[in-house]
Motif scaffolding. Sequence first.
Motif, short mmCIF file in Angstrom:
data_model
loop_
_atom_site.label_atom_id
_atom_site.label_comp_id
_atom_site.label_asym_id
_atom_site.label_seq_id
_atom_site.Cartn_x
_atom_site.Cartn_y
_atom_site.Cartn_z
N HIS A 1 -37.65 66.55 52.96
CA HIS A 1 -36.97 65.36 52.45
C HIS A 1 -36.75 65.39 50.94
CE1 HIS A 1 -37.82 63.86 56.44
NE2 HIS A 1 -36.92 62.94 56.20
N HIS B 1 -33.16 64.30 49.07
CA HIS B 1 -32.41 63.42 49.99
C HIS B 1 -32.21 62.02 49.43
CE1 HIS B 1 -33.22 65.91 53.89
NE2 HIS B 1 -32.83 66.65 52.89
N GLN C 1 -39.27 57.02 57.38
CA GLN C 1 -38.03 57.28 58.11
C GLN C 1 -38.21 56.66 59.49
OE1 GLN C 1 -37.19 61.38 58.95
NE2 GLN C 1 -35.03 60.95 59.25
#
Length: 184
Positions: A96, A99, A53
């Motif tokens: 996460h 996602h 990310q």
Amino acid sequence: MRSADVHAVAAIHNSYVHDTLTCAPESARTLAQWHELVQELTTQRLPFLIAEQHGAEQLDKEQGGTVVGFAYAAPWKPGPSYRHTAEASMYFAPDHVGHGLGPVLMPHLIQGCRQAEIHRLIGSAGDWGNGSVHRLDFLYRFGFDKVGVLRRVARNRDRWIDIHLFQLDLDEQDSWDTAEPRLV
């Protein structure tokens, strides 16, 4: 792969070992074991992918972002007879999960396996008795076929776990863009 990536991979995997039933190992791998695994898979040309990310403060992609997940393919069984079969594994940081990272990584994992001359990719999903097997729809979406269930073959936190087995023929054309989930 950077050393910091291996630290993040170990931390993510350890969260599964310590906090869930979804991970078969009952003890965490050491950093040395993770480094050894990455080296072994790299030597065998098998994929080991990192999901990062990048926040606003991480504008330089060369520096890397925060590791939020990883996926790899490892030999399914030892020995030369199984050299064209690998097993897929994916893990995501707890914040996460869900996602959409799995669908991003899976096509790259499949392509990496094809480049490594893998003929069959094995997937598995644990069922620890609460009626849900989380990876079924995900594996079906990418063309995996369910080939069986191994009943009560794993034990974790004093519970027996069934393992659902899937396989994907990597010699066939990809069809996940149009494939509908199959009911089992």
